[in-house]
Design a protein around this motif. Sequence first.
Motif, mmCIF file in Angstrom:
data_model
loop_
_atom_site.group_PDB
_atom_site.id
_atom_site.type_symbol
_atom_site.label_atom_id
_atom_site.label_comp_id
_atom_site.label_asym_id
_atom_site.label_seq_id
_atom_site.Cartn_x
_atom_site.Cartn_y
_atom_site.Cartn_z
ATOM 1 N N ALA A 22 4.154 -11.902 1.508
ATOM 2 C CA ALA A 22 5.011 -12.536 0.512
ATOM 3 C C ALA A 22 5.959 -13.542 1.158
ATOM 4 O O ALA A 22 6.135 -14.664 0.669
ATOM 5 C CB ALA A 22 5.795 -11.464 -0.250
ATOM 6 N N TRP A 23 6.558 -13.162 2.293
ATOM 7 C CA TRP A 23 7.494 -14.063 2.945
ATOM 8 C C TRP A 23 6.783 -15.160 3.727
ATOM 9 O O TRP A 23 7.335 -16.263 3.886
ATOM 10 C CB TRP A 23 8.450 -13.269 3.838
ATOM 11 C CG TRP A 23 9.515 -12.623 3.000
ATOM 12 C CD1 TRP A 23 9.490 -11.380 2.448
ATOM 13 C CD2 TRP A 23 10.733 -13.223 2.569
ATOM 14 N NE1 TRP A 23 10.619 -11.163 1.702
ATOM 15 C CE2 TRP A 23 11.411 -12.267 1.760
ATOM 16 C CE3 TRP A 23 11.333 -14.458 2.792
ATOM 17 C CZ2 TRP A 23 12.641 -12.538 1.169
ATOM 18 C CZ3 TRP A 23 12.575 -14.710 2.215
ATOM 19 C CH2 TRP A 23 13.206 -13.761 1.415
ATOM 20 N N ALA A 226 7.521 -1.826 -1.786
ATOM 21 C CA ALA A 226 7.190 -3.224 -1.488
ATOM 22 C C ALA A 226 8.081 -4.172 -2.289
ATOM 23 O O ALA A 226 8.554 -5.192 -1.762
ATOM 24 C CB ALA A 226 5.722 -3.488 -1.793
ATOM 25 N N VAL A 227 8.327 -3.841 -3.561
ATOM 26 C CA VAL A 227 9.175 -4.679 -4.410
ATOM 27 C C VAL A 227 10.607 -4.718 -3.875
ATOM 28 O O VAL A 227 11.211 -5.791 -3.749
ATOM 29 C CB VAL A 227 9.156 -4.157 -5.862
ATOM 30 C CG1 VAL A 227 10.202 -4.887 -6.702
ATOM 31 C CG2 VAL A 227 7.766 -4.343 -6.475
ATOM 32 N N VAL A 228 11.146 -3.552 -3.553
ATOM 33 C CA VAL A 228 12.524 -3.482 -3.063
ATOM 34 C C VAL A 228 12.654 -4.168 -1.704
ATOM 35 O O VAL A 228 13.584 -4.951 -1.467
ATOM 36 C CB VAL A 228 12.989 -2.015 -2.970
ATOM 37 C CG1 VAL A 228 14.341 -1.921 -2.273
ATOM 38 C CG2 VAL A 228 13.059 -1.390 -4.356
ATOM 39 N N PRO A 233 16.425 -8.973 0.799
ATOM 40 C CA PRO A 233 17.159 -10.124 1.352
ATOM 41 C C PRO A 233 17.687 -11.048 0.265
ATOM 42 O O PRO A 233 18.776 -11.608 0.398
ATOM 43 C CB PRO A 233 16.108 -10.827 2.229
ATOM 44 C CG PRO A 233 15.102 -9.768 2.543
ATOM 45 C CD PRO A 233 15.038 -8.905 1.331
ATOM 46 N N VAL A 234 16.919 -11.193 -0.802
ATOM 47 C CA VAL A 234 17.343 -12.061 -1.905
ATOM 48 C C VAL A 234 18.565 -11.478 -2.607
ATOM 49 O O VAL A 234 19.470 -12.214 -3.017
ATOM 50 C CB VAL A 234 16.183 -12.253 -2.906
ATOM 51 C CG1 VAL A 234 16.608 -13.190 -4.040
ATOM 52 C CG2 VAL A 234 14.959 -12.804 -2.195
ATOM 53 N N GLY A 277 13.439 -16.560 -4.646
ATOM 54 C CA GLY A 277 12.650 -15.613 -5.427
ATOM 55 C C GLY A 277 11.148 -15.790 -5.307
ATOM 56 O O GLY A 277 10.380 -14.984 -5.863
ATOM 57 N N ILE A 278 10.695 -16.797 -4.578
ATOM 58 C CA ILE A 278 9.261 -17.049 -4.444
ATOM 59 C C ILE A 278 8.511 -15.851 -3.852
ATOM 60 O O ILE A 278 7.434 -15.492 -4.343
ATOM 61 C CB ILE A 278 9.018 -18.331 -3.616
ATOM 62 C CG1 ILE A 278 9.433 -19.565 -4.433
ATOM 63 C CG2 ILE A 278 7.554 -18.451 -3.191
ATOM 64 C CD1 ILE A 278 9.329 -20.875 -3.667
ATOM 65 N N PRO A 279 9.022 -15.188 -2.813
ATOM 66 C CA PRO A 279 8.283 -14.037 -2.271
ATOM 67 C C PRO A 279 8.044 -12.931 -3.298
ATOM 68 O O PRO A 279 6.978 -12.299 -3.305
ATOM 69 C CB PRO A 279 9.175 -13.552 -1.119
ATOM 70 C CG PRO A 279 9.940 -14.754 -0.709
ATOM 71 C CD PRO A 279 10.197 -15.507 -1.983
#
Length: 299
Positions: A22-23, A226-228, A233-234, A277-279
């Motif tokens: 994701a990142w 995974a969501v958390v 960081p966001v 929020g893209i990741p």
Amino acid sequence: MLETPKQQTGGRVPVMDCFTQAWRFLDKNWRLMLPAAAITAALSQIGLVLVMMLRPAPTAGESMLAVTLWDLVAVAPAMVASLMFTAAILRKALRDEFIGPTGMAFGADEIRLLAVMAALTCMILPLGGLFFLVVSTFVFSRIATTPEVLNALLADPEALNAALEAALGPTGVLAFLLFFILVMAIFLYVSTRLVTVNAATMGERRVVIFQTWSWSRGNVWRILGAVVLTGLPVMFFQGLLDSVGIEAVQATPEGSGRAMVQLGVSTVTTFLFAIAGIPSIALGAILYKGLRPGDFVAK
């Protein structure tokens, strides 16, 4: 386009692999998405501008319904803009497609996502309505007589706690907290089970909601992890920006100058939040590709 994550033994979602992918997607594509984020930030301010221009000055007798309607006017354009931005990210993540020059559009993909948002809203509306009914009837009505008093309490945690204890007593406060935790747990569970709905709808080119429910079976905690992990960081970044923005607005004298500062702060923070929020959006695509059964047929 994102790779399909390798499932661990027993079909377990690989939390760290999902986080890393994701990142990495952000690292690879953030420059490409800058125009889309800028458009999202600009469109998101339409509601705020309308409220500033059209909303009458709040009065002591203003109803909660009127406050809610004005809040909806403020957030509706932002929701549509966010949906368009989400579609742009998922197109790139799932199909390696980018609609030039900005990636933003409003076509079949966006209409399907709008249908998904409407369906999910209708699904959680009873839960939200129950929560609002309980809170407004048994809590807020006892601690605040006007929206202005309520807003002041919500902005001051210590004053809010004192008002709750005075109105409800220790037992009442505990019951309210337990009710709040229960509602949030239900919402979190449902959100986790349906975390792939946007990506699935984009990937299948059909509105797909409840068919994805079974995909998360046995992986709820790993998906939540995974969501958390991806969004943590966001969350820190958002908290920092919010505090800076609030200080900037409060430091500006009352009047039209403060309104302009508020609009500018909102635009900048929305732009930065969109990029950050893209990741989390890409994570939905990662989980969709990894959890989707090979014989799945959208109905």
